[in-house]
Write a protein that holds these residues in place. Structure first.
Motif, PDB file in Angstrom:
ATOM      1  N   GLU A 208       0.727  -1.076  -0.016  1.00 32.11           N
ATOM      2  CA  GLU A 208      -0.029  -0.052   0.081  1.00 32.11           C
ATOM      3  C   GLU A 208       0.822   1.215   0.004  1.00 32.11           C
ATOM      4  N   LEU A 209       2.026   1.201   0.772  1.00 34.90           N
ATOM      5  CA  LEU A 209       2.860   2.412   0.689  1.00 34.90           C
ATOM      6  C   LEU A 209       3.404   2.609  -0.903  1.00 34.90           C
ATOM      7  N   MET A 210       3.453   1.673  -1.502  1.00 40.51           N
ATOM      8  CA  MET A 210       3.893   1.635  -2.967  1.00 40.51           C
ATOM      9  C   MET A 210       2.939   2.447  -3.812  1.00 40.51           C
ATOM     10  N   ALA A 211       1.553   2.119  -3.550  1.00 39.03           N
ATOM     11  CA  ALA A 211       0.562   2.582  -4.085  1.00 39.03           C
ATOM     12  C   ALA A 211       0.591   4.148  -3.932  1.00 39.03           C
ATOM     13  N   LEU A 212       0.630   4.377  -2.713  1.00 45.63           N
ATOM     14  CA  LEU A 212       0.440   5.790  -2.130  1.00 45.63           C
ATOM     15  C   LEU A 212       1.490   6.557  -2.812  1.00 45.63           C
ATOM     16  N   ALA A 213       2.727   6.093  -2.681  1.00 45.54           N
ATOM     17  CA  ALA A 213       4.032   6.807  -3.142  1.00 45.54           C
ATOM     18  C   ALA A 213       4.150   6.910  -4.737  1.00 45.54           C
ATOM     19  N   SER A 214       3.669   6.196  -5.369  1.00 46.13           N
ATOM     20  CA  SER A 214       3.785   6.066  -6.818  1.00 46.13           C
ATOM     21  C   SER A 214       2.575   6.823  -7.246  1.00 46.13           C
ATOM     22  N   THR A 215       1.154   7.100  -6.468  1.00 41.53           N
ATOM     23  CA  THR A 215       0.466   8.150  -6.946  1.00 41.53           C
ATOM     24  C   THR A 215       1.153   9.741  -6.762  1.00 41.53           C
ATOM     25  N   LEU A 216       1.763   9.875  -5.787  1.00 45.77           N
ATOM     26  CA  LEU A 216       2.486  10.960  -5.478  1.00 45.77           C
ATOM     27  C   LEU A 216       3.530  11.522  -6.575  1.00 45.77           C
ATOM     28  N   VAL A 217       4.076  10.171  -7.299  1.00 44.58           N
ATOM     29  CA  VAL A 217       5.112  10.641  -8.156  1.00 44.58           C
ATOM     30  C   VAL A 217       4.227  11.093  -9.460  1.00 44.58           C
ATOM     31  N   ILE A 218       3.048  10.475  -9.648  1.00 46.01           N
ATOM     32  CA  ILE A 218       2.284  10.875 -10.763  1.00 46.01           C
ATOM     33  C   ILE A 218       1.686  12.399 -10.664  1.00 46.01           C
ATOM     34  N   TRP A 219       1.548  12.498  -9.355  1.00 44.04           N
ATOM     35  CA  TRP A 219       0.959  13.899  -9.380  1.00 44.04           C
ATOM     36  C   TRP A 219       1.854  14.997  -9.247  1.00 44.04           C
ATOM     37  N   SER A 220       3.309  14.514  -8.900  1.00 37.19           N
ATOM     38  CA  SER A 220       4.264  15.452  -9.215  1.00 37.19           C
ATOM     39  C   SER A 220       4.674  15.831 -10.653  1.00 37.19           C
TER      40      SER A 220
END
Lengths: 563, 122
Positions: free
Chosen positions: A124-136
């Protein structure tokens, strides 16, 4: 408990979380040190569980349980993280880098998770962090694509959690071991993992979300999520037959969509699904050669995919954001290094002899032949030939050769160039010295890729596919269009359904409010009759009346005490 | 922050222009009118490349008859199997892709067009 028995992933996760609070000048250095230190930690931890915690007094958690296959994946994840940070060095102080490092840490945490609970946390940490990467990202579509991405991954996470819960209740242990596909729980786990692998019917998210990452973010995105899912399928479902069919579907799907695609980064995203399909076929076959092949191919794939995306990213970066094949072409004139690295990556993904793709992919096709799976084998060979056509030739052709776009952007600045060259060099080195990769694999390798028959077969396949490409050029003309995918379901009918439900809900709400307000008004009117200013209970009484009533009550009281 | 603002962009929502700072955008060098022909534009190089490619394909085709084969299935024992399979398989898949494209190809702005297919307005 020594320091090395802490999860190696914590270095990246804590480091990534602290990164934004460091002085801006220290951040680039720290962000390069973190994956390097992790790489060391990955190889420093001993095999077997080296940290055991108790959970709810009943279950044992093993956050760090190292083994060979986990180490193969963790090593390449750390390398991809390092490459990505170097590639994005010019903006290593941004929040994107911090999110990407946490993302990388989550992936490495999954590699060493010895139990399902730990796995789920890192997952789940990956899911959250990767979404932040997309949103950056700086891409205009990133906000919406990131939202679709997180919704799908949260759905996958919930399905996985449901499966894990069932599994733990049924078996009484949280141990992450190979499962028999039979119980509902095991199916839920399989579905949860396959969603992250980009398997049907959830293929669309890869090419929807990844190309919306920034030039730098996409390099990270391409490496971790799907390959972590491959690793978990490797651990939990080796030899599960249905995976062969799923893998073959992904291989063909990836090619057909890549063939039709105009956006070069979406094209590369479809090829991720194509390549992950090969790994999943290997896992489905489940022999030692096939499982070795799946792990080796994941390793090789992450590196050549990074080279390709760095090359495509450099083009985008130096042309001010161009990523449509229809807008590019002829760039080899002014970007020779980017073109060379792109071609090396393209040859590796086509499994050309003497590249990393050749030494890993042929393991899987050989295992398919050993298992006498004729249909699967024919599809994989056809897909290999096509992969050369649609990406080995099409990507370099459309971007670096082909019709001259008249653009003359130079090669990118040094950190980007350096990372790209390093990734391309790794593709060649692994191809020339496969022993290094083979020695890391979980099972002893009794396989040699470089026999005359294998090289001849591969070259025939690829060169005749090239000939077909040359003849088919006219109908492979690029058109500025998109191809519908399963995500159409939730982007069009799903949207209408959602709007219809909201509309109906609005109407219901309006109805309820009208009806409720009417009732309340009627009640108030009734109360007004009795309790209002003129109502029997509410109006002001005359002094005389009150005095009469008091007199009557007191008279009754007096009477009562006499009787 | 060492980055500098470049293009004066109109503020839209959401505003990602802050992220685009480091892109050397809108200033991509273009070809000069009197540019000499690049390496692969020269006719003699193109001729050599074409001849080389043809020679390579022929050599590779012949190599299939020289190496010792251990076919796993009947079909891969056919002479030149990998050559004709490598030639035909992509054609088959390209045809499949083209057919699928007839069904599923849409304009790039498809997902941005509001309710063109008769969706209900909330």
């Amino acid at each position: 408990m020594s320091a090395v028995s802490l999860p190696p992933a914590l270095l990246l996760i804590i480091g990534g979380l602290l990164l934004p609070f460091l002085p801006a000048r220290a951040r680039p250095v720290v962000s390069i040190m973190l994956p390097l230190a992790t790489l060391w930690a990955v190889w420093a931890i001993p095999d077997g569980p080296s940290l055991v915690l108790s959970f709810l007094d009943r279950y044992a958690l093993e956050p760090v349980e190292a083994d060979a296959v986990g180490r193969v994946f963790a090593t390449v994840f750390a390398l991809a993280g390092l490459g990505g940070v170097v590639f994005g060095f010019s903006r290593a102080e941004s929040k994107e880098t911090a999110a990407a490092l946490v993302y990388c840490g989550g992936a490495i945490g999954c590699c060493f998770a010895g139990d399902w609970i730990t796995l789920f946390i890192f997952w789940e940490l990956m899911a959250l962090a990767s979404t932040l990467v997309i949103w950056s990202s700086d891409q205009p579509g990133a906000a919406k694509a990131g939202f679709r991405y997180i919704l799908l991954h949260l759905l996958g996470g919930v399905i996985l959690m449901a499966g894990i819960t069932g599994q733990v209740v049924q078996t009484g242990t949280t141990d992450l071991v190979a499962l028999e596909l039979g119980s509902v729980a095991s199916w839920l786990i399989l579905v949860g993992l396959l969603i992250n692998a980009g398997a049907p019917p959830f293929c669309a998210w890869v090419a929807d979300a990844y190309p919306e990452g920034s030039v730098f973010g996409t390099v990270f995105l391409s490496a971790f999520t799907t390959k972590t899912a491959v690793l978990l399928l490797w651990r939990a479902f080796p030899g599960t037959e249905i995976l062969i069919a799923i893998g073959v579907f992904m291989v063909i799907y990836g090619i057909i969509y890549a063939l039709l695609e105009n956006d070069i980064r979406r094209l590369l995203s479809f090829s991720i699904i194509n390549q992950v399909g090969f790994m999943i076929v290997g896992i489905g076959i489940g022999t030692e050669l096939a499982l070795n092949g799946a792990a080796a191919h994941a390793f090789a794939h992450i590196l050549y995919k990074a080279a390709l995306l760095m090359s495509a990213g450099s083009v985008m970066y130096m042309t001010g954001g161009l990523r449509k094949a229809t807008e590019l072409g002829g760039l080899y004139r002014s970007m020779p290094i980017t073109a060379t690295c792109g071609i090396i990556g393209a040859l590796a993904i086509s499994s050309f002899p003497f590249t990393s793709g050749f030494v890993s992919k042929t393991m899987i096709t050989a295992a398919t032949a050993d298992a006498h799976l004729l249909t699967a084998w024919l599809f994989l060979e056809a897909a290999s030939a096509c992969a050369f056509l649609y990406i080995g030739l099409k990507f370099p052709w459309l971007v670096f050769f082909g019709k001259d776009s008249g653009l003359r952007p130079p090669d990118p600045p040094w950190p980007m160039k350096g990372a790209m060259i390093a990734m391309a060099a790794l593709c060649i080195l692994i191809g020339l010295f496969p022993g290094v990769l083979y020695s890391m694999l979980p099972f002893p390798v009794d396989y040699s890729p470089y026999s005359g028959a294998k090289i001849s077969a591969t070259l025939q396949l690829l060169l005749f596919a090239g000939l077909a490409f040359w003849l088919l050029r006219p109908i492979l003309r690029r058109t500025p269009k998109i191809t519908l995918d399963m995500d159409w379901l939730y982007r069009k009918p799903g949207l209408w359904l959602g709007k219809a439900i909201l509309g109906a809900a609005d109407e219901t709400k309006a109805g309820v409010v009208t009806a409720g307000m009417g009732g309340i008004r009627r009640l108030l009117a009734k109360l007004e009759d009795t309790h209002g200013m003129s109502g029997s209970l509410g109006h002001a009484w005359s002094i005389g009346g009150v005095m009469t009533a008091v007199f009557a009550v007191m008279a009754l009281y007096l009477l009562n005490s006499y009787l | 922050m060492s980055e500098t603002q470049t293009a004066p962009e109109t503020k839209s929502v959401p505003d990602f222009s802050a992220n685009r700072l480091s892109l050397p955008s809108n200033n991509v060098p273009m070809a000069l009118p009197d540019e000499p022909p690049a390496l692969f534009d020269r006719p003699e190089i193109q001729k050599k490349l074409t001849l080389g490619a043809i020679a390579l394909v022929v050599l590779v085709f012949l190599s299939g008859f020289l190496v010792s084969k251990q076919p796993h299935f009947g079909i891969d024992g056919i002479p030149g199997f990998y050559s004709w399979f490598g030639f035909l398989a992509p054609i088959g898949i390209v045809i499949a892709a083209k057919l699928w494209g007839l069904v599923a190809r849409r304009n790039e702005g498809f997902y941005d067009e509001p309710d063109q297919d008769g969706g209900t307005k909330a």
